[in-house]
Design an enzyme around this catalytic site. Structure first.
Site, PDB file in Angstrom:
ATOM      1  N   SER A 122      16.767  -5.933   5.013  1.00  0.00           N
ATOM      2  CA  SER A 122      18.209  -5.800   5.259  1.00  0.00           C
ATOM      3  C   SER A 122      18.772  -4.631   4.453  1.00  0.00           C
ATOM      4  CB  SER A 122      18.934  -7.094   4.903  1.00  0.00           C
ATOM      5  OG  SER A 122      18.669  -7.450   3.563  1.00  0.00           O
ATOM      6  N   GLY A 148      18.050 -10.932   2.280  1.00  0.00           N
ATOM      7  CA  GLY A 148      17.147 -11.501   1.281  1.00  0.00           C
ATOM      8  C   GLY A 148      15.966 -12.233   1.890  1.00  0.00           C
ATOM      9  N   ALA A 149      15.600 -11.914   3.136  1.00  0.00           N
ATOM     10  CA  ALA A 149      14.514 -12.622   3.818  1.00  0.00           C
ATOM     11  C   ALA A 149      13.248 -11.776   3.900  1.00  0.00           C
ATOM     12  CB  ALA A 149      14.969 -13.028   5.218  1.00  0.00           C
ATOM     13  N   ASP A 178      10.053   0.738   4.347  1.00  0.00           N
ATOM     14  CA  ASP A 178      11.136   0.096   5.087  1.00  0.00           C
ATOM     15  C   ASP A 178      12.096   1.131   5.693  1.00  0.00           C
ATOM     16  OD1 ASP A 178       9.865  -1.990   3.873  1.00  0.00           O
ATOM     17  OD2 ASP A 178      11.409  -2.299   2.347  1.00  0.00           O
ATOM     18  N   THR A 224       0.833  -1.210   0.000  1.00  0.00           N
ATOM     19  CA  THR A 224       0.000   0.000   0.000  1.00  0.00           C
ATOM     20  C   THR A 224       0.866   1.259   0.000  1.00  0.00           C
ATOM     21  OG1 THR A 224      -0.089   0.164   2.401  1.00  0.00           O
ATOM     22  CG2 THR A 224      -1.806  -1.148   1.369  1.00  0.00           C
ATOM     23  N   ASP A 225       2.151   1.127   0.355  1.00  0.00           N
ATOM     24  CA  ASP A 225       2.948   2.363   0.559  1.00  0.00           C
ATOM     25  C   ASP A 225       3.089   3.163  -0.733  1.00  0.00           C
ATOM     26  OD1 ASP A 225       4.801   0.484  -0.488  1.00  0.00           O
ATOM     27  OD2 ASP A 225       6.411   1.024   0.900  1.00  0.00           O
ATOM     28  N   GLU A 267      17.839   3.545  -2.995  1.00  0.00           N
ATOM     29  CA  GLU A 267      17.331   2.233  -3.394  1.00  0.00           C
ATOM     30  C   GLU A 267      16.676   2.294  -4.775  1.00  0.00           C
ATOM     31  OE1 GLU A 267      16.072  -0.157  -0.280  1.00  0.00           O
ATOM     32  OE2 GLU A 267      14.517  -1.178  -1.410  1.00  0.00           O
ATOM     33  N   LEU A 274      13.057  -8.896   5.239  1.00  0.00           N
ATOM     34  CA  LEU A 274      13.049  -8.206   6.533  1.00  0.00           C
ATOM     35  C   LEU A 274      13.798  -6.875   6.452  1.00  0.00           C
ATOM     36  CD1 LEU A 274      13.621 -11.368   8.768  1.00  0.00           C
ATOM     37  CD2 LEU A 274      11.457 -10.194   8.289  1.00  0.00           C
TER      38      LEU A 274
END
Ligand code: GLA
Length: 393
Positions: free
Chosen positions: A124, A119-120, A174, A33-34, A162, A122
């Site tokens: 990183s 790469g999970a 994030d 949604t961001d 990014e 979360l």
């Protein structure tokens, strides 16, 4: 000395002048949604990425990664889209973006060391950007850690790193989480206005009436170890279709769809656009409902919202995968109040809201479901809401 500082001396042959760190995140709810100006509700993870740094008086960046076991060197003048490539892009990109913003940033010696699984799903990469951004802010006297408004500005520089340098067209949740979250709280972020509020998130002490039992609860994160990358085209493809849906409706973004007239909006879209739109609109509503449920101490309701979010991401937005689906099903069958994929999807991690007494059963059930299918064993751990990026020493 931290491991990062130690590695810094060995790899770059000079001592760092300080150590900074920034957390990964899990998003409780509000997925995909961001970039539609919607609402998200992440917590910062206890796991952090550490950056040992020293300022240089030239424009050279030397960056060593403990995980990659390599050192990359680049002149800041040579940083651009795709240059450098790989993990170093996230570091160089932050310095590039700050310079683009007019800040007087020079070269850096940096050594990074991450506890956030790579790469999970979360974040990183956001943890890496924000740790380096925090260091650059302090070392060059930019004052970008002082208050939430400055931190939001630093988050925007990390997002540009990014998007523009690393080439991942992610939406910004994030980096905001890594810089703005508070310990013991989830961050409710309105991605259109930038408004934030901090929602208490302390599951261990969750004994309120309407909650599900009095033994406390935990949030279990499962890294499915199914490959996850945000710059491989799938994430961007979802983004393109849903942005095209907004355009077809004559709207700036899907945030503007009136939930009360959702069916009418959907009837004006093709099937794929309609399903993507239904996810975004209902997911934003679920964030509001989850905040209300958390404030009321109604964890059963939060669990039901997790389940509904997962179904919507799986069926309408189509960003789940077998490993994520199996991990949430197994968690529910072993006693979770609700479970969902978290982050961008296509692999990565799931989260489950679990009565503390069932935590071991949930972890075992997920592991068993993976073993039965011959999949790589997943990694499960419980998390609490951690603190934002900061200087450590
Ligand atoms: C990734 C992106 C975020 C967000 C999520 C999905 O984590 O980096 O910007 O879009 O996916 O909610």
């Amino acid at each position: 000395m931290t491991r990062a500082a130690d590695a810094h001396v060995r790899a770059l042959e000079a001592p760092p002048t300080g150590v900074w760190s920034a957390p990964g995140r899990v998003n409780l709810i509000g997925e995909h949604t961001d970039y539609h100006g919607g609402l998200v509700l992440p917590i910062a993870l206890p796991q952090r990425t550490t950056a040992a740094c020293a300022a240089r008086d030239d424009d050279r960046l030397r960056v060593h990664s403990v995980q990659a076991g390599e050192t990359v060197e680049v002149d800041l003048a040579d940083v651009g889209p795709g240059r450098p490539s790989g993990w170093a892009a996230y570091v160089a990109g932050v310095l590039w973006a700050l310079r683009e913003d007019g800040f007087a940033v020079r070269g850096l010696d940096v050594t990074v060391d991450s506890e956030v699984p790579l790469g999970a799903g979360l974040s990183s990469s956001a943890a890496l950007e924000c740790a380096v951004g925090a260091a650059a802010s302090d070392l060059f006297g930019l004052g970008l850690l002082e208050d939430d408004a400055s931190r939001a500005r630093l988050a925007r520089a990390c997002i540009r790193a990014e998007n523009d340098i690393a080439g991942a067209m992610t939406g910004g949740m994030d980096q905001s989480a890594s810089l703005l979250c508070r310990e013991g709280h989830a961050l409710l972020l309105d991605c259109r206005s930038g408004e934030t509020s901090h929602v208490p998130f302390d599951l261990a002490g969750h004994h309120a009436p309407g909650g599900a039992g009095t033994g406390g609860h935990v949030l279990v994160v499962t890294d499915t170890r199914a490959a996850h990358a945000l710059n491989d085209g799938q994430y961007e493809a979802r983004r393109r279709v849903s942005e095209a849906a907004a355009a077809a409706l004559g709207l700036v973004s899907l945030r503007d769809v009136d939930p009360h007239h959702l069916d009418d909006a959907l009837s004006r879209l093709d099937d794929e656009q309609a399903r993507r739109t239904r996810h975004v609109v209902t997911e934003i509503a679920r964030v509001r409902a989850a905040v209300e449920a958390l404030e009321a101490g109604d964890l059963r309701a939060v669990g039901r919202l997790f389940d509904a979010s997962h179904a919507s991401l799986r069926d309408d937005y189509e960003v789940s995968c077998d490993e994520l689906d199996v991990s949430v099903e197994a968690a529910r069958s072993a006693g979770a109040l609700g479970a969902r994929m978290t982050g961008g999807g296509f692999g990565g991690s799931s989260i489950a809201l679990v009565p503390a007494r069932s935590a071991e059963d949930v972890v075992a059930a997920v592991a068993e479901a993976f073993a039965e299918r011959g999949w790589t064993p997943p990694r499960s751990f419980t998390v609490t809401a951690g603190r934002a990026a900061a200087r450590d020493s």
